[in-house]
Design a protein around this motif. Sequence first.
Motif: not given
Length: 304
Positions: A33-34, A37, A53, A56, A137
């Motif tokens: 779970n980044y 980024i 995403l 993030h 991801t």
Amino acid sequence: MRRFWPLVVFIMIFCIVWLLADNAQKPLSTVKNYQRIITLSPSLTETVFALGLGDHVVAVTDYCDYPAQAQALPSVGSYTNTSLEAITRLQPDLVIMLNGQQQRQQQLEQLGIKTLVLDNSTIADIKETIQRIADLTGRQNEADKLLTSIQAQIDYVHNKVRGLVPVRTLVGIAHYVNSDQLDTVYIAGQHDFYNELLKLAGGVNVYTDTTVKVPSVSAEGIIRMNPDAIIDVFPEQKDHQSDMKQVIKQWQSLRNVNAVKQQRIYIIEHDYASIPGPRIFKLLPEMAQLLHPELDWQDHQLND
């Protein structure tokens, strides 16, 4: 002149990526779970946001202006000159980049920062980029929906133009516009996604040499190839100051070319037209309609 600069960057990216394509990093094996980024090219920024995403992403690079949320993010530099200091200061847990940025990737790995190196030279590469980011991801559902939508677009156009005689086409991707005459024109070769989109759209590339990855031709060369249609990809509409009448006038100076005589010069102005991300497939139905206006396209709605 302003229009030419983003395409110079695109051409540099394509050349570097192709030369390093065999060295693409393997996908990281563990889904994580980044939370922080950084994406180092416009196409990767677009792809990451398309996979949901965006919240993030903590930084992007110059020319990463889609979607709108990306414009508010800090930039860590240009594609060819990203700042290692700016990247590390933001403490990312994942940096996603293209093959041409291998040196930066090695520096980041030495600092303990995870990286994912991808390629986007061809249609298959663009699809794989979507899948690999999703696998890493945990966004497989989003990737499935996106790839299904892309394939539906491809299938629709393919079925529509199946069996038709391909239109001999030249696809221009960059040229100076500050003169009355065409000089050097960078065109789609046999090794890029433009060439693949052209085939799917019911066209055939008049440039057949397979040795040059991003070919450039003179006006005399275009006259010798004598395309029946010319598609001039002219992105960054909101950014350039070029007069489209002047661009048409340049092409019309090639009076003996079939495309000019038949008034089949088409200019495509979209901000995504040089970005090999998910939106590049929107060019496909547009190209097909330009090449085959004799077909009934009312059952398909183009997205702006």
